[in-house]
Design an enzyme around this catalytic site. Structure first.
Site, mmCIF file in Angstrom:
data_model
loop_
_atom_site.group_PDB
_atom_site.id
_atom_site.type_symbol
_atom_site.label_atom_id
_atom_site.label_comp_id
_atom_site.label_asym_id
_atom_site.label_seq_id
_atom_site.Cartn_x
_atom_site.Cartn_y
_atom_site.Cartn_z
ATOM 1 N NE ARG A 299 -4.111 -2.170 1.520
ATOM 2 C CZ ARG A 299 -5.109 -2.657 2.249
ATOM 3 N NH1 ARG A 299 -5.245 -2.320 3.519
ATOM 4 N NH2 ARG A 299 -5.979 -3.475 1.704
ATOM 5 C CG HIS A 442 -4.181 -0.955 -7.663
ATOM 6 N ND1 HIS A 442 -3.095 -1.250 -8.453
ATOM 7 C CD2 HIS A 442 -3.977 0.288 -7.180
ATOM 8 C CE1 HIS A 442 -2.277 -0.218 -8.441
ATOM 9 N NE2 HIS A 442 -2.772 0.710 -7.699
ATOM 10 C CD GLU A 443 -1.899 -4.124 -3.120
ATOM 11 O OE1 GLU A 443 -2.246 -4.383 -1.954
ATOM 12 O OE2 GLU A 443 -1.281 -4.927 -3.835
ATOM 13 N N GLY A 444 -7.017 -2.544 -2.251
ATOM 14 C CA GLY A 444 -8.021 -2.061 -1.305
ATOM 15 C C GLY A 444 -8.553 -0.711 -1.745
#
Lengths: 600, 600
Positions: A299, A442-444
Site C-alpha cells: 500500500r 487496487h490494493e483495497g
C-alpha cells in the site's frame, strides 16, 4: 509543443524531505543499515534519477500507446521491455531493500521509497513489473520452503523470472473470502490447482522465460470464508529436472485498462487440462495472513505511485505555465503589449500551488511512513519496533488513500492548466490522469481504506497507535515553534489534533458498545478528515525545516519561500475543513446509511 | 457484463423538476408560448426519450470507438451520422426553440433544455453537431443580412448544412482579443479571409454538403484588442449561382481529443490560396459583442451537458450496484451465505447519493436558469424581462461550472462504484469521464467563470442581480417552511445566503475602491461557495416539492423519500462548508497570489 524536459520529481524537494525535514541518514545507526550512510543515499538516488530521466521516461509514451498484445495464447509485452527489464534489474532494484542473505543491499525503505518514486513517475508500467516481482519474491522469502526459495525466489530476485499476485476472481473482488480457486494435494507434495483469476497484472509477458503467480486458492475440504484460503506459488512453466515445462496456466483474456497500459492485466485459467501444479507457501489455510503481512508495503507503494503520477504531471503543468503566453495580467489590457506566461494569472498559480501542496505533502507523508516501516522492521529496541509498527499500521491507509484521491485531483488540475491542449492525447497530462485512477481501486479501494483506518487502525492497541501519532504531531509542533513558524498554524495543528482525538474516542466508544454500523457510518469522511490532519502535520514539519533553512541562509531561499507558501495554503484552505468534518462525523447524520436502495 | 438498459435521465425526476418543483407549463401564459401547453411538453419529451434510448444511445460506444478520420484533405464522420443527422433534424431539434418566422416551434428553452439533456446523455457527439449548428444559425438569425439568412441560415435550420463556431487560434485560447485572422474588404461586398483556427468542433464532415463557420477575424486596419474583432460567415463551400464551389477553407489537422470522440476537433486554415470569402455578420468590429449575446445559452448547454454526462454514468452505476454481488453487510460474515448486492454497503450508497445530489441538484439549477432565460426573452413585462435577465446572467456561470466540476466528480464516483471493471474500457463509465472533462475547459474555463461571477455578475446593476437572487432564495425558504421541510435546513439556507450577501458586499466595496486584484483573489473559492449555495437553494425547493407531494399521498412516496435524503445529504455535507469558505474569501489570504513563479 509538448514540454519534454520533465524532472519527474524535484531533486531539491526529495533531498529536503530526506535530509532536512527528516534525518533519514540517522537510520544508518541501526545495525541493519550500518553499511550505509548519506553517501550511499546520494549514490543510489543519483543513479536512479539519471536512469529515470534519460532511459525510462522517454519510453513512457510509446508503451502507453502500444499496450501488450495477446496473440497465439501468449502476451507480448512492448518490445522495449526486453531492453528495459535487464536495465532495471542491473540498477539493483529487485533486491535493494532485501538483506544480503538473498543477495540484497538492505537499503532503508525510506531511501528505496524515494528512489522508486522517480521510476514510477518516469514509467509506472515498466517499473510495475519490478514491483510485482519484488512482492511475490518477498512472500517466498518470508514463507517459502527452502526448495521454493532456491527454485523460484532466487531466479526472481536475479531478474530471470517475474512474479505476480493472483488474488482476485470475477465473483470475488474486494471480498477475498469468496475466492473459489481450488487446490488438491498430490502425492509429490505439490497441489493440483484449478480455477480462474482476473485483473492479474503482468500475468504473462515474453521478456523473461517464466512468471510465478502467488495464488490464493482453497485446499479441498478447507473451511469456508477467509479461514480456508491458502497461498500457492504457481509458475507458468514448472521446473522438471533441468527443463521448464508448461504448467497449464492459460491466458483467458486481456482487460483493456484505461491506464498502466504498458503492463497487461489478464484473466488466467488454471488447470484447464488438469495439469497445473502449485506449491504451498506458508501454512495451509493461512494464505490471507501471509498476504496481509506484505500489505503495508504494497500500500505504501501504491501511495508512492499516486504521488509520483501527480508529481510528473505537476512538473509538466509548471513548465507549460511558464512557457505558454496567454492574455495579460489583471489591469493590463493593452493589446499591443505581448501576452504574459499564464503562470502570471492568479488562478493558474492557485492550481499549481494546490498541486504542489498535494504532491509534496504526499511525498512527505510517504517518507515519514517509510521511516516507521524501517524502525518497525529493524530497530534493535522492542518498544521502538512496537510503537513504529503501530504508527506504520495507522499511517498506511492514509498514505495509500491521500495520494490516490487528492493526487487524482492534482492530475485533473495539471490537465486543466493545459487548457484545450490538455484535452488532447498529443499532450501527456491526460495519460497520467488515466494512470492515476487505478490507485483508488487496487490494493483495497478507498472505501475499504476508510473502514480499515476507522474500524481498526485508530482504535488499535487500546488507543496506543493514536497516542503515538499524537506524540509525533506534538513533537512537530514543538519543533515548528522553536523554528519560528507562524504561530496560528501551530495552534491550528494542536486544535485540529485534539478535535480528531476527541472524535475518535467517542467513535471508538460506540464501537465498544457494539454500535459498529453507527461508528463506521462516516468512515469515508473520517478518512478525508484524517488525511487533512496528517498532511497538515507534514506541512508543519516542512515549514519548520524551511524556517530552519532560512535562518541558516544560503542558496535555497526561494525554495524555502515556496515551501512556506504551500504550508500557508494548506493551513488556510484545508485545515479549516477539520471542524465541519468533525461535526459531520459525530452528528449521527444518516442520509446515506438511511437511504434505501429503492429510493434512488 | 455491461449493464445496457440505461434510462439516461430519470423521467420521474425531469417531470418533477418541470411540474412540481417549477411550474414550467405556466410559461405557456406568455404570448410567445401561447400555442403550447403541458400536452406539448409531454409530446416533445416522449419523442425525445424514445429516440434517445432506442436510436441514439446504442450508437454512442461505436462512435466513441471510431472517431472521424482525416483522409485526402476531408474529414469523414462515423458512417452512422449519415443516418442519425437526418433523424435528429426530423425530430425538430434545430428549430425547436426558434420562432415560426424561421420555421420553428418556439418551445420554451426550459422544455428544450430538459429534452436536450436526454440527447446529450445518449450520445453527446451526435447531438453536438445539432447544437453547434443551432448556435451558428442563431447568430445569422440575430445579426445576419437578409441574403445571409436566406442563403445560409435557412439551409442550416433545414438540416442541409451544419455550422461551427470558429473563435480559437493557437496563440489566442481564452484571450480572444489576440485573434489574428484577417479580413480584407472585396469589391463584391464580401471579405477575403486568411488565418488559422484551432479546436474547431465539427469543422468538417461528410454527411451534409456544406459547413458554415462563424469566424472571428480582424478587418484590415481595425483597432487592436477586443475592439477590432468582427464576425464573419465563412462557408467551406460558397454558393455561386446554383452551384457550391470550394471556398479555400482547409483542414490542417485533427486534434486527438480524449472525449467527445464522435465529433472532430480541427485545425483549419483559411485562404491558403487567397480565395476564401466571408460575409460580415453584424457590425464591423462588434464581433465579440455578437458572440457574447449568445454566450448565456451556449453556457447553459455546456451545463446541461455536464449534468447529462454525469446522469448517464450515475444510472449505470446505480444499475451495477443493484446487480453486482460482493461481500456481505457489516456483521454478517457467514461465508456460506450468498454475497449481497454492493448497494447494501453504506459506502456504495454514499457514492450513489453524492452522484444523485450532484446530478439532480444540477438539473434543477439548469431548469431554474432556463426559466429565467425564457422570461428574459419573452415576458411582455419590461421589469420582469430586466430582472430575469439579471438572474440569468448571474446564474449562468454557476449553471455552467457546477455541472462541469462536480459532474466530473460524480463521473469519478460512477467509475469507482464499478471497482476494477470501472478501470476497463469494456465498461462505459471511463468514456463518460473522458467526455465530461471538456466541460471545465470549453466555453470559458472554470477560472474564467469564477472571474465572471465575482468580477461582473454578482455586483451587476448596483447589486440588483444579487437582490433578485436573494428574493428567489427567500421565496423558496418560505415555500419550504409552508410545506413542513425540516426547519434547520431553512435556517441554514437563510444564514448561508446572508453570509454570502455580506461577503459579496464587502468584496464589491473593494472593487469599487479600485482594489480589483484583492477583490478577485479568491474568485475560484467564491465560485465553489456560490455553487454550494445555489444548489442548496435547488435542493430546498426539491425538498419542498417532495413534502408537498408526500402530503398529497399517491404512488411516488419512495421517490419523494429519496429526494428528502438527497436534500439532507446536501445540507449535512456541503452547506457546512459555506462558513469556512466565506472566511477564506474574506481573509485576505494570499498564498497563491503571493506565490512567485520562481518559488515553485
Amino acid at each position: 509543443m509538448t514540454v519534454s524536459a520533465n524532472p519527474l520529481l524535484s531533486d531539491r524537494d526529495v533531498d529536503f524531505q530526506l535530509y532536512e525535514v527528516l534525518d533519514a541518514p540517522a537510520l544508518c545507526a541501526l545495525p541493519a543499515f550500518s553499511e550505509h550512510s548519506r553517501e550511499t543515499f546520494e549514490l543510489v538516488l543519483g543513479n536512479v534519477r539519471r536512469f529515470s530521466r534519460e532511459v525510462l521516461f522517454p519510453t513512457y509514451r510509446m508503451m502507453d500507446a502500444e499496450p501488450p498484445v495477446f496473440r497465439d495464447g501468449r502476451v507480448h509485452a512492448h518490445p522495449l521491455m526486453r531492453k528495459l527489464y535487464p536495465q532495471l534489474v542491473e540498477l539493483g532494484l529487485l533486491t535493494a531493500s532485501r538483506p544480503p542473505e538473498v543477495g540484497g543491499q538492505q537499503l532503508p525503505l525510506t531511501l528505496y521509497s524515494m528512489a522508486s518514486a522517480y521510476l514510477m513517475a518516469a514509467n509506472l508500467s515498466a517499473y510495475a513489473y519490478v514491483g510485482l516481482t519484488i512482492g511475490a519474491a518477498h512472500l517466498l522469502e518470508a514463507f517459502g520452503t527452502p526448495w521454493l526459495r532456491e527454485q523460484f525466489m532466487t531466479r526472481m530476485y536475479r531478474g530471470e523470472w517475474t512474479g505476480t499476485m493472483a488474488l482476485t476472481e470475477p465473483q470475488a473482488g474486494s471480498s477475498l473470502g469468496d475466492v473459489k480457486a481450488r487446490a488438491f494435494p498430490a502425492e509429490d507434495g505439490s497441489y493440483r490447482i484449478s480455477g480462474s483469476k482476473i485483473f492479474i497484472s503482468g500475468g504473462d509477458q515474453d521478456f523473461t522465460e517464466n512468471v510465478v503467480h502467488l495464488t490464493l486458492a482453497r485446499i479441498e475440504g478447507a473451511p469456508p470464508g477467509t479461514r480456508g484460503i491458502s497461498l500457492f506459488a504457481v509458475p507458468s512453466r514448472r521446473p522438471e529436472g533441468d527443463r521448464l515445462v508448461d504448467n497449464d496456466v492459460r491466458v483467458a483474456g486481456v482487460i483493456h485498462k484505461i491506464g498502466w497500459r504498458g503492463m497487461p492485466s489478464l484473466a488466467l485459467n488454471y488447470g484447464e487440462e488438469g495439469d497445473c501444479r502449485g506449491w504451498l507457501v506458508g501454512e495451509a489455510n493461512r494464505g490471507l495472513a501471509c498476504m496481509f503481512q506484505m500489505m503495508n508495503e504494497a500500500r505504501i507503494m501504491v501511495g508512492l505511485n499516486g504521488v509520483a503520477t501527480a508529481s510528473v504531471a505537476y512538473h509538466e503543468a509548471l513548465a507549460y505555465a511558464r512557457s505558454r503566453p496567454q492574455g495579460r495580467s489583471a489591469g493590463a489590457k493593452d493589446a499591443l503589449q505581448p501576452q504574459t506566461p499564464i503562470i502570471e494569472h492568479a488562478d493558474v498559480r492557485r492550481m499549481l500551488l494546490r498541486q504542489k501542496a498535494i504532491v509534496e505533502g504526499g511525498l512527505s507523508l510517504l517518507a515519514a511512513t517509510s521511516v516507521q516501516a524501517d524502525l518497525a522492521a529493524h530497530s534493535p529496541d522492542e518498544e521502538t519496533r512496537k510503537r513504529a509498527g503501530l504508527l506504520l499500521d495507522l499511517l498506511t491507509p492514509v498514505a495509500k488513500t491521500f495520494p490516490a484521491e487528492k493526487g487524482f485531483e492534482a492530475n485533473v488540475l495539471a490537465l486543466q492548466v493545459h487548457g484545450g491542449y490538455g484535452y488532447s492525447s498529443e499532450y501527456l497530462p491526460e495519460a497520467w490522469l488515466r494512470d492515476q485512477k487505478l490507485n483508488s481501486i487496487h490494493e483495497g479501494t478507498t472505501g475499504i481504506q476508510g473502514l480499515d483506518l476507522l474500524g481498526r487502525k485508530v482504535v488499535a492497541a487500546g488507543g496506543a497507535a493514536l497516542q503515538a501519532f499524537s506524540e509525533e504531531v506534538l513533537a512537530t509542533v514543538a519543533r515548528a515553534r522553536q523554528a519560528g513558524v507562524h504561530g496560528p498554524w501551530c495552534a491550528a495543528m494542536e486544535a485540529s489534533l485534539e478535535a480528531v482525538l476527541e472524535l475518535t474516542m467517542s467513535l471508538g466508544a460506540m464501537g465498544m458498545a457494539g454500535e459498529v454500523e453507527q461508528m463506521l457510518r462516516h468512515s469515508a469522511d473520517y478518512m478525508e478528515l484524517f488525511s487533512i490532519l496528517a498532511v497538515a502535520w507534514r506541512w508543519l514539519a516542512q515549514a519548520a525545516a524551511a524556517r530552519e533553512g532560512l535562518a541558516k541562509g544560503g542558496e535555497s531561499q526561494e525554495f524555502y519561500e515556496g515551501k512556506l507558501r504551500a504550508a500557508q495554503y494548506w493551513f488556510a484552505t484545508e485545515v479549516p475543513r477539520v471542524k465541519p468534518l468533525v461535526k459531520l462525523c459525530s452528528s449521527g447524520e444518516d442520509s446515506y446509511t438511511g437511504m434505501r436502495p429503492e429510493w434512488f
